[in-house]
Write a protein that holds these residues in place. Sequence first.
Motif, PDB file in Angstrom:
ATOM      1  N   SER A  80      -4.436  -0.720  -6.384  1.00  0.00           N
ATOM      2  CA  SER A  80      -5.343  -0.897  -5.240  1.00  0.00           C
ATOM      3  C   SER A  80      -5.966   0.429  -4.786  1.00  0.00           C
ATOM      4  O   SER A  80      -6.810   0.441  -3.883  1.00  0.00           O
ATOM      5  CB  SER A  80      -4.592  -1.520  -4.070  1.00  0.00           C
ATOM      6  N   ASP A  88       0.847  -1.191   0.000  1.00  0.00           N
ATOM      7  CA  ASP A  88       0.000   0.000   0.000  1.00  0.00           C
ATOM      8  C   ASP A  88       0.883   1.240   0.000  1.00  0.00           C
ATOM      9  O   ASP A  88       1.892   1.311   0.703  1.00  0.00           O
ATOM     10  CB  ASP A  88      -0.901   0.021   1.240  1.00  0.00           C
ATOM     11  N   ASN A 118       1.420  -0.145  -4.720  1.00  0.00           N
ATOM     12  CA  ASN A 118       0.358  -0.748  -5.536  1.00  0.00           C
ATOM     13  C   ASN A 118      -0.648   0.325  -5.945  1.00  0.00           C
ATOM     14  O   ASN A 118      -1.597   0.632  -5.228  1.00  0.00           O
ATOM     15  CB  ASN A 118      -0.337  -1.852  -4.735  1.00  0.00           C
TER      16      ASN A 118
END
Length: 376
Positions: free
Chosen positions: A212, A175, A209
């Motif tokens: 996401s 993340d 990422n």
Amino acid sequence: MDNIYSVVDLSHFSFTNRARPFDWRRLHGVDVDETVRLNDTAALEAIIPTLQHGSLDAEPSLSAQNYIQLFRLVQLAVEHLWQMRESHTKRFSAHVQSHTAAESWKAAATAYLEVAGQLLAELNSEQGALLTEQLVAAARETLERADSSYNAALDRLEAEDAAARCHRLRRERLDISWRLVFGVDVQRLVMVGDVIQLEQLLPQVAYGNIMSEDPAALTSRHFRQLLLLGQACLDYLWAICMATSRVMEQQVQQLATTSAPIPQLTTATEEVKAALATARKRSSKSVQRPAAQHSVHTAHTAAAASSKQQHTANSNHISSSKQDRVALQNNHGWPQQDNQTLHTADGPVTRSAAPPAAPSQQQQQQQHDQQTQQWS
């Protein structure tokens, strides 16, 4: 020193001046997911120049999809160069260790050949070689230790080379920490060349990422900040990898030069070992031969003494028998006779008995042969 950065000069490093648009034809020809699946690093290296030199200011109207594809390609290139840098660091250390081990092996082999040659000369000349044997044993132990270290260094180098060929692009992503991303003044970082802060941001750029994230929450500001940081990381890692690649080429050539005499020295050590084994066997046989001759001489001496004793005993027996034979021969084989009394017409007359007539020569020979058979 086995730290590659001790020999890498980055004092002239500077970030790229970006002023031209991206080559979208080339960029659209790379499928990100397929590149990750196939680990196609060659395709990534082919687009690094356009990723480095492309300017976001020259792209006023990029869609979110273009931003996302551009960032994903940048982060794959950063990841690939990061892995290359780590690989060069480990391989450099392995090369230095191999070079040092090769030099030690050559020195040990040369020392062994010197003392082994001296021992071989002494054995061939049948001189005392106890001290030289000890020196050869010590040199052989040193050579064996050097050989073990050299083989271990080559094993490590081979393992590092194999690991470098097996690097895989990561599928798993992290993340993104937007707090860290927006906590950097990219313009100032580029101006002062703050590579320490770049090092801290590498995981965010290489493994963040973007897929996401909520597309509706992402603006061009988010994409630009990520891409500018990504391009700065790309410049930094590209400069390092180019410098370390040159160092690695030098290390490979240096190790090849250092190791070139090793096959010939190995052959020489094997030949002298075989020659020493042959000389030792020959020396051992020459020592055993006088000992065997001494044993034979001792046995012959003992046999001669025993034979002499037996001869003496036989001589004594023969002498005793000979005396008996002489006594009998003196008596002609007959017992002595006493004086005899003769009765004559004038009365008894006493006189010595005359010996009987002597036997003939033929009779004496027959008697002698009979006695000899009896004694035998």
